[in-house]
Design a protein around this motif. Structure first.
Motif, PDB file in Angstrom:
ATOM      1  N   LYS A  38     -83.215 -30.960 -10.835  1.00  0.00           N
ATOM      2  CA  LYS A  38     -81.962 -30.401 -11.336  1.00  0.00           C
ATOM      3  C   LYS A  38     -80.878 -30.351 -10.263  1.00  0.00           C
ATOM      4  O   LYS A  38     -79.709 -30.087 -10.563  1.00  0.00           O
ATOM      5  CB  LYS A  38     -82.207 -29.005 -11.922  1.00  0.00           C
ATOM      6  N   ARG A  39     -81.266 -30.625  -9.009  1.00  0.00           N
ATOM      7  CA  ARG A  39     -80.266 -30.684  -7.939  1.00  0.00           C
ATOM      8  C   ARG A  39     -79.469 -31.995  -7.963  1.00  0.00           C
ATOM      9  O   ARG A  39     -78.521 -32.161  -7.214  1.00  0.00           O
ATOM     10  CB  ARG A  39     -80.946 -30.485  -6.580  1.00  0.00           C
ATOM     11  N   PHE A  40     -79.878 -32.927  -8.856  1.00  0.00           N
ATOM     12  CA  PHE A  40     -79.122 -34.168  -9.032  1.00  0.00           C
ATOM     13  C   PHE A  40     -78.266 -34.071 -10.293  1.00  0.00           C
ATOM     14  O   PHE A  40     -78.698 -33.518 -11.310  1.00  0.00           O
ATOM     15  CB  PHE A  40     -80.063 -35.372  -9.189  1.00  0.00           C
ATOM     16  N   THR A  95     -80.392 -45.608 -13.424  1.00  0.00           N
ATOM     17  CA  THR A  95     -79.578 -44.399 -13.531  1.00  0.00           C
ATOM     18  C   THR A  95     -78.683 -44.279 -12.298  1.00  0.00           C
ATOM     19  O   THR A  95     -79.029 -44.783 -11.231  1.00  0.00           O
ATOM     20  CB  THR A  95     -80.466 -43.144 -13.669  1.00  0.00           C
ATOM     21  N   ARG A  96     -77.531 -43.660 -12.489  1.00  0.00           N
ATOM     22  CA  ARG A  96     -76.631 -43.337 -11.373  1.00  0.00           C
ATOM     23  C   ARG A  96     -76.690 -41.835 -11.150  1.00  0.00           C
ATOM     24  O   ARG A  96     -76.527 -41.050 -12.095  1.00  0.00           O
ATOM     25  CB  ARG A  96     -75.201 -43.781 -11.677  1.00  0.00           C
ATOM     26  N   LEU A  97     -76.937 -41.434  -9.903  1.00  0.00           N
ATOM     27  CA  LEU A  97     -77.132 -40.034  -9.579  1.00  0.00           C
ATOM     28  C   LEU A  97     -76.213 -39.583  -8.453  1.00  0.00           C
ATOM     29  O   LEU A  97     -75.720 -40.401  -7.671  1.00  0.00           O
ATOM     30  CB  LEU A  97     -78.586 -39.780  -9.153  1.00  0.00           C
ATOM     31  N   MET A  98     -76.022 -38.290  -8.369  1.00  0.00           N
ATOM     32  CA  MET A  98     -75.344 -37.689  -7.222  1.00  0.00           C
ATOM     33  C   MET A  98     -76.070 -36.388  -6.889  1.00  0.00           C
ATOM     34  O   MET A  98     -76.335 -35.577  -7.774  1.00  0.00           O
ATOM     35  CB  MET A  98     -73.876 -37.395  -7.523  1.00  0.00           C
ATOM     36  N   LEU A  99     -76.420 -36.234  -5.618  1.00  0.00           N
ATOM     37  CA  LEU A  99     -77.074 -35.014  -5.182  1.00  0.00           C
ATOM     38  C   LEU A  99     -76.022 -33.930  -5.000  1.00  0.00           C
ATOM     39  O   LEU A  99     -75.072 -34.082  -4.230  1.00  0.00           O
ATOM     40  CB  LEU A  99     -77.819 -35.255  -3.861  1.00  0.00           C
ATOM     41  N   LYS A 100     -76.198 -32.868  -5.749  1.00  0.00           N
ATOM     42  CA  LYS A 100     -75.212 -31.770  -5.669  1.00  0.00           C
ATOM     43  C   LYS A 100     -75.310 -31.087  -4.322  1.00  0.00           C
ATOM     44  O   LYS A 100     -76.400 -30.820  -3.818  1.00  0.00           O
ATOM     45  CB  LYS A 100     -75.477 -30.761  -6.796  1.00  0.00           C
ATOM     46  N   GLN A 101     -74.192 -30.790  -3.733  1.00  0.00           N
ATOM     47  CA  GLN A 101     -74.160 -30.119  -2.446  1.00  0.00           C
ATOM     48  C   GLN A 101     -74.230 -28.609  -2.657  1.00  0.00           C
ATOM     49  O   GLN A 101     -73.569 -28.055  -3.504  1.00  0.00           O
ATOM     50  CB  GLN A 101     -72.884 -30.475  -1.685  1.00  0.00           C
ATOM     51  N   GLU A 102     -75.101 -27.977  -1.850  1.00  0.00           N
ATOM     52  CA  GLU A 102     -75.241 -26.531  -1.948  1.00  0.00           C
ATOM     53  C   GLU A 102     -73.978 -25.842  -1.429  1.00  0.00           C
ATOM     54  O   GLU A 102     -73.402 -26.243  -0.409  1.00  0.00           O
ATOM     55  CB  GLU A 102     -76.454 -26.060  -1.153  1.00  0.00           C
ATOM     56  N   GLU A 103     -73.580 -24.821  -2.143  1.00  0.00           N
ATOM     57  CA  GLU A 103     -72.375 -24.085  -1.764  1.00  0.00           C
ATOM     58  C   GLU A 103     -72.701 -23.033  -0.711  1.00  0.00           C
ATOM     59  O   GLU A 103     -73.770 -22.490  -0.673  1.00  0.00           O
ATOM     60  CB  GLU A 103     -71.768 -23.423  -3.002  1.00  0.00           C
TER      61      GLU A 103
END
Length: 345
Positions: free
Chosen positions: A314-316, A337-345
């Motif tokens: 779920k972090r992607f 699939t195209r993904l992006m790793l969400k950056q932690e705030e």
């Protein structure tokens, strides 16, 4: 029932039988195949059962019959299953610098045994991969005998096994692989490999999985008699029991990993199965998040089977998903699939 014609009475009888089987199928993702291996076969035809319930719904609706309530009830209870085999629309794609792409493909040994009469299959696969240019490529049923070169990838992990027929899996990456390993399945030629990949400032883990095959031929012209049917169902039941053990080993291994994870590969089972649910856990299914249509991944001529998956932590953020069901160079189709790793705030 008294006011129904003979035809409608027969139709409602089959409607009731279908409803009962569908309710059983709704429960199967929560029941281990070892408990009911024969019934687990129903998960493979769940899409067909949902469609038939929809047909009955419209059949009764057009006649203004109260029997419509049965099909409506069955369909409404299972509405959450619908997105697992058909998506009406995908996502609007917005490409960003931190995106990366992943491809998973069961290449069936690059056709080294000439199951398909088509020529130059290995070259076609290499050209196709180059045209899609995924950053990470997971291949099941890999073969070194085909002497295939994916030259765009600096980093790779290939694991081969077997004596007479050597087959394996491979992970190719444009990012450095800093750790790698496998999950060995007891008494099976199938397995899982994984690679920890250093992606910019982050490390992610990518699994490539290949679960026990049900060994069902996609040839619709093959004659199926009673003895053949029993053999097929027995074979499928045994495969589902083996898959249960394999899924439990994968789940246990995943639980020990703290990196953001991606699970790619061929489960040889449907998205309605216990095995799929066990491996997926709380991960996202890239098809459900951003796919469109049936997401067909296996080459049955008249049935949209989806048995290959890309599951993401779920972090992607899942930005796109595609199944290339017009690229016929294996019994499976490649998925991306195209993904992006969400950056932690």
């Amino acid at each position: 029932m008294k006011n129904l014609s003979i035809i409608n009475k027969i139709a409602f009888f089959f409607n009731i039988v279908l409803a009962m089987l569908t309710f059983v199928a709704y429960l199967l993702p929560f029941l281990a195949p070892k408990m009911f291996p024969f019934l687990s076969v129903l998960t493979l035809v769940m899409p067909l059962m949902l469609i038939l319930n929809l047909v009955f719904l419209f059949y009764w609706l057009l006649q203004f019959k109260r029997q419509v309530l049965l099909s409506a009830f069955v369909f409404l209870i299972g509405i959450t299953f619908f997105n697992k085999f058909y998506k009406f629309s995908g996502k609007d794609l917005i490409v960003e610098d931190n995106d990366f792409t992943v491809m998973s493909y069961n290449v069936r040994l690059f056709n080294v045994f000439e199951w398909m009469s088509k020529q130059n299959i290995s070259e076609d696969i290499v050209d196709f991969v180059a045209s899609q240019d995924p950053d990470i490529l997971c291949i099941q049923e890999y073969s070194t005998s085909a002497d295939v070169k994916f030259s765009d990838y600096k980093y790779k992990y290939i694991l081969m096994q077997g004596d007479n027929i050597r087959t394996g899996q491979a992970i190719f990456s444009k990012f450095p692989i800093i750790e790698k390993g496998e999950i060995d399945f007891p008494e099976s030629d199938n397995n899982v490999i994984f690679a920890d990949i250093k992606m910019r400032r982050d490390t992610i883990r990518v699994y490539s999985i290949h679960l026990q095959s049900t060994k069902i031929s996609p040839d619709i012209n093959e004659k199926i008699d009673e003895a053949k049917s029993k053999k097929i169902f027995r074979r499928m039941s045994e495969a589902f029991k083996e898959q249960q053990l394999q899924s439990e080993l994968i789940k246990e291994h995943k639980n020990e990993c703290h990196y953001p994870m991606i699970v790619c590969g061929d489960m040889n089972n449907s998205a309605f199965s216990y095995v799929y649910r066990n491996i997926k856990g709380n991960m996202n299914d890239a098809f459900e998040e951003a796919g469109e249509g049936f997401g067909k991944t296996y080459d049955y001529e008249f049935y949209p089977a989806r048995i290959d998956y890309i599951l993401t932590d779920k972090r992607f953020e899942v930005k796109n998903f595609k199944s290339f069901d017009n690229f016929v160079n294996s019994d499976h189709f490649p998925i991306t699939t195209r993904l992006m790793l969400k950056q932690e705030e």
